[in-house]
Design a protein around this motif. Structure first.
Motif, short mmCIF file in Angstrom:
data_model
loop_
_atom_site.label_atom_id
_atom_site.label_comp_id
_atom_site.label_asym_id
_atom_site.label_seq_id
_atom_site.Cartn_x
_atom_site.Cartn_y
_atom_site.Cartn_z
N GLY A 67 0.79 -1.22 0.00
CA GLY A 67 0.00 0.00 0.00
C GLY A 67 0.82 1.27 0.00
O GLY A 67 0.27 2.36 -0.12
N ASP A 68 2.13 1.17 0.13
CA ASP A 68 2.99 2.36 0.10
C ASP A 68 3.02 2.89 -1.33
O ASP A 68 3.18 2.14 -2.29
CB ASP A 68 4.39 1.99 0.57
CG ASP A 68 5.26 3.20 0.83
OD1 ASP A 68 4.90 4.31 0.39
OD2 ASP A 68 6.31 3.05 1.49
N TRP A 69 2.88 4.19 -1.49
CA TRP A 69 2.83 4.79 -2.82
C TRP A 69 4.14 4.67 -3.57
O TRP A 69 4.18 4.72 -4.79
CB TRP A 69 2.40 6.25 -2.74
CG TRP A 69 3.42 7.13 -2.07
CD1 TRP A 69 3.53 7.39 -0.73
CD2 TRP A 69 4.48 7.84 -2.70
NE1 TRP A 69 4.59 8.22 -0.49
CE2 TRP A 69 5.20 8.52 -1.68
CE3 TRP A 69 4.90 7.97 -4.01
CZ2 TRP A 69 6.30 9.29 -1.95
CZ3 TRP A 69 6.00 8.76 -4.27
CH2 TRP A 69 6.69 9.41 -3.26
N ARG A 70 5.25 4.50 -2.87
CA ARG A 70 6.56 4.42 -3.54
C ARG A 70 6.78 3.11 -4.27
O ARG A 70 7.70 3.00 -5.08
CB ARG A 70 7.67 4.62 -2.50
CG ARG A 70 7.66 6.02 -1.92
CD ARG A 70 8.65 6.15 -0.82
NE ARG A 70 8.21 5.34 0.33
CZ ARG A 70 8.91 5.18 1.44
NH1 ARG A 70 10.08 5.75 1.57
NH2 ARG A 70 8.43 4.45 2.42
N GLY A 72 5.14 2.04 -6.62
CA GLY A 72 4.91 2.31 -8.04
C GLY A 72 6.04 3.06 -8.71
O GLY A 72 5.87 3.55 -9.82
N TYR A 76 6.07 5.12 -12.20
CA TYR A 76 6.23 6.57 -12.22
C TYR A 76 7.38 6.96 -13.14
O TYR A 76 7.29 7.94 -13.88
CB TYR A 76 6.49 7.12 -10.82
CG TYR A 76 5.43 6.79 -9.80
CD1 TYR A 76 4.10 6.69 -10.15
CD2 TYR A 76 5.77 6.58 -8.47
CE1 TYR A 76 3.13 6.38 -9.21
CE2 TYR A 76 4.81 6.28 -7.53
CZ TYR A 76 3.49 6.18 -7.90
OH TYR A 76 2.54 5.88 -6.98
#
Length: 110
Positions: A67-70, A72, A76
């Motif tokens: 669930g950590d946005w990093r 991705g 990105y």
């Protein structure tokens, strides 16, 4: 889920053919072969370079919690590269359009 992946792959192959068609029609007839060779060369280069960049980038973020946005980060990075390519294409084709418009408005002397 398998059918969704198949449909996305079909769309991906369609986009590649469409991009080649756009580039082919934008090139002059005398340099069309060189242009298509350059496009094929770039595709081959990216098929080699992309895993060399993407895999280590994925390794850097793979330990992060779910669930950590990093997580991705590889996506990105790809989006950033595609945005850069879009900007370069936009600048190139707008300059070519301005050049054609200027050539059409200048009177010809014979």
């Amino acid at each position: 889920m398998m059918f969704v992946v198949i449909i996305c792959n079909v769309l991906g192959f369609t986009v590649a053919a469409s991009m080649q068609s756009i580039v082919s029609s934008a090139a002059d007839a005398t340099i069309q072969g060189r242009t298509m060779g350059a496009v094929s060369g770039l595709q081959s280069l990216m098929a080699v370079v992309a895993p060399l960049i993407g895999a280590p980038l994925l390794g850097v973020v793979s330990h992060l919690p779910r669930g950590d946005w990093r997580i991705g980060a590889p996506f990105y990075f790809c989006a950033l590269v595609q945005l850069a390519a879009l900007v370069l294409a936009w600048l190139h084709f707008s300059a070519a359009r301005r050049g054609r418009a200027a050539a059409a408005t200048t009177p010809r002397t014979t």
